[in-house]
Design a protein around this motif. Structure first.
Motif, PDB file in Angstrom:
ATOM      1  N   UNK A 237       0.607  -0.861   0.062  1.00 53.87           N
ATOM      2  CA  UNK A 237       0.162   0.059  -0.079  1.00 53.87           C
ATOM      3  C   UNK A 237       0.902   1.524  -0.181  1.00 53.87           C
ATOM      4  N   UNK A 238       1.990   1.615   0.786  1.00 53.09           N
ATOM      5  CA  UNK A 238       3.098   2.199   0.465  1.00 53.09           C
ATOM      6  C   UNK A 238       3.428   2.911  -0.257  1.00 53.09           C
ATOM      7  N   UNK A 239       3.150   1.633  -1.427  1.00 53.81           N
ATOM      8  CA  UNK A 239       3.219   1.631  -3.138  1.00 53.81           C
ATOM      9  C   UNK A 239       2.670   2.131  -3.928  1.00 53.81           C
ATOM     10  N   UNK A 240       1.465   2.020  -3.184  1.00 52.97           N
ATOM     11  CA  UNK A 240       0.380   2.353  -3.839  1.00 52.97           C
ATOM     12  C   UNK A 240      -0.509   1.225  -5.305  1.00 52.97           C
ATOM     13  N   UNK A 241      -0.874   0.414  -3.999  1.00 51.84           N
ATOM     14  CA  UNK A 241      -1.003  -0.630  -4.875  1.00 51.84           C
ATOM     15  C   UNK A 241      -2.206  -1.274  -3.553  1.00 51.84           C
ATOM     16  N   UNK A 242      -2.910  -2.246  -4.360  1.00 52.78           N
ATOM     17  CA  UNK A 242      -3.770  -2.278  -4.038  1.00 52.78           C
ATOM     18  C   UNK A 242      -4.361  -3.819  -3.622  1.00 52.78           C
ATOM     19  N   UNK A 243      -4.747  -3.660  -1.402  1.00 50.58           N
ATOM     20  CA  UNK A 243      -4.655  -5.375  -1.135  1.00 50.58           C
ATOM     21  C   UNK A 243      -5.538  -5.532  -0.609  1.00 50.58           C
ATOM     22  N   UNK A 244      -6.509  -6.463  -0.492  1.00 52.89           N
ATOM     23  CA  UNK A 244      -7.385  -6.800   0.098  1.00 52.89           C
ATOM     24  C   UNK A 244      -7.730  -7.667   0.696  1.00 52.89           C
TER      25      UNK A 244
END
Length: 366
Positions: A237-244
């Motif tokens: 998330x710190x790298x702008x990627x979505x996690x779910x």
């Protein structure tokens, strides 16, 4: 207005917070949906250290995957039992299975994180599905998680497997995983927010898209942690990627521990990277004890009765939703008390400089 009356209503207010969040998250967290893109290959990656009792059943389940092409790579991380031989026997019969051997643990790394990093380096897939050796994948798990990632543009899809619980010691510890996820994590780990502080993940069942994983630095970027799933989710998330987080009970089953001693040691291991901080733990203690233990002090006041009713109803809803044993529900107050005891012991041990560790390895005060 007497003091007991006031405190009873405070306890009710503390109980209403997780109740309201739990209702929302029980609605938000859903099973994964989607079809894997053409050409997808899921690398099912298993770090294994002395897992002879588990690895065959783990491989059987992984190789039964359908709906997407898979390879299964096992990293033997210094096992002294028959783990490597069992995997070699499977590899001789099925070309989808490979055994890799982890090199000596470098300074600054924890064992599982190092094994996962080496697994990722050896994997050929478009997606990496990290699982523990005690996880039994459902046949559609790899395909549905990969399809969900593609449909939603999510770089990490993770879920909590259905937790098999067979002893009192497990019942007093394991159910807090799902209870905290549903009742105390805003949004339940859904991808509509990419704030790192609201990220969560379960290292037992964690799928990442290859390019996103390496763009965020992979496990190498979180080399010194013990709670690898949570750290990796925050990093992505710190790298702008979505996690779910998705509903995981239909994707896999896991029996983490078989007795109280192992449960206690396992949760102590991860506590220092969760609640057990000098700032955070007093707050967590007020929130958990205030909502689920404190009301007992003020019985039979109506506010206390309502607070307890909310707590038990919430626990029942979560337990039934994630398919954990119904008989663990009446143990809820003891489970909360045990969770807090684990966290406080972990905090004190950390402040005293006692090392954290697992499976014969000590890691200092990580």
């Amino acid at each position: 207005m007497d003091l007991e009356f006031t405190w009873a209503w405070i306890a009710l207010a503390l109980a209403m917070f997780p109740a309201s969040m739990g209702v929302v998250n029980l609605f938000l967290v859903r099973p994964p949906r989607g079809t894997p893109p053409e050409g997808s290959l899921v690398s099912i990656l298993v770090p294994a250290r002395n897992e002879a009792a588990n690895i065959a059943a783990c491989l059987d389940a992984a190789l039964a995957s359908r709906g997407v092409a898979v390879e299964v790579v096992v990293m033997d991380d210094g096992s002294t039992d028959a783990t490597a031989r069992i995997v070699q026997d499977y590899a001789a019969k099925d070309a989808r299975v490979r055994l890799e051997v982890a090199p000596a643990l470098p300074p600054g790394w924890t064992g599982k994180v190092h094994a996962c990093a080496r697994l990722a380096a050896a994997a050929r897939g478009t997606h990496f599905l990290f699982i523990d050796a005690d996880v039994r994948l459902a046949p559609e798990a790899a395909a549905s998680m990969t399809g969900h990632a593609a449909r939603t543009g999510t770089a990490m899809v993770t879920g909590v497997p259905r937790q098999a619980i067979g002893s009192l010691g497990e019942a007093l510890t394991v159910p807090m995983i799902n209870f905290l996820l549903f009742c105390y994590l805003p949004g339940g780990g859904r991808a509509f927010t990419r704030r790192p502080g609201m990220a969560a993940a379960c290292g037992q069942l964690l799928l990442v898209e290859r390019e996103g994983y390496f763009a965020a630095g992979g496990h190498e970027a979180v080399r010194g942690v013990l709670h690898d799933g949570l750290a990796l989710a925050r990093r992505m998330r710190e790298h702008g990627l979505a996690t779910e987080i998705v509903e995981g009970h239909g994707l896999a089953t896991c029996r983490m521990y078989t007795n109280f001693r192992d449960s206690w040691a396992g949760f102590i291991k991860n506590a220092r990277e969760g609640m057990a901080t000098p700032v955070g733990l007093p707050i967590w203690t007020v929130m958990l004890a205030g909502a689920h233990l404190w009301p007992f002090v003020f019985l039979p006041r109506s506010a206390a009765l309502l607070a307890l009713a909310l707590g038990f109803a919430l626990r029942a809803a979560v337990t039934l939703r994630v398919r954990e044993p119904w008989w663990t529900i009446p143990l809820h107050p003891l489970t909360v008390a045990m969770a807090l005891a684990i966290q406080w012991v972990a905090l004190v041990r950390g402040l005293m400089g006692k090392p954290a560790g697992w499976k014969g390895r000590a890691y200092g005060t990580v």
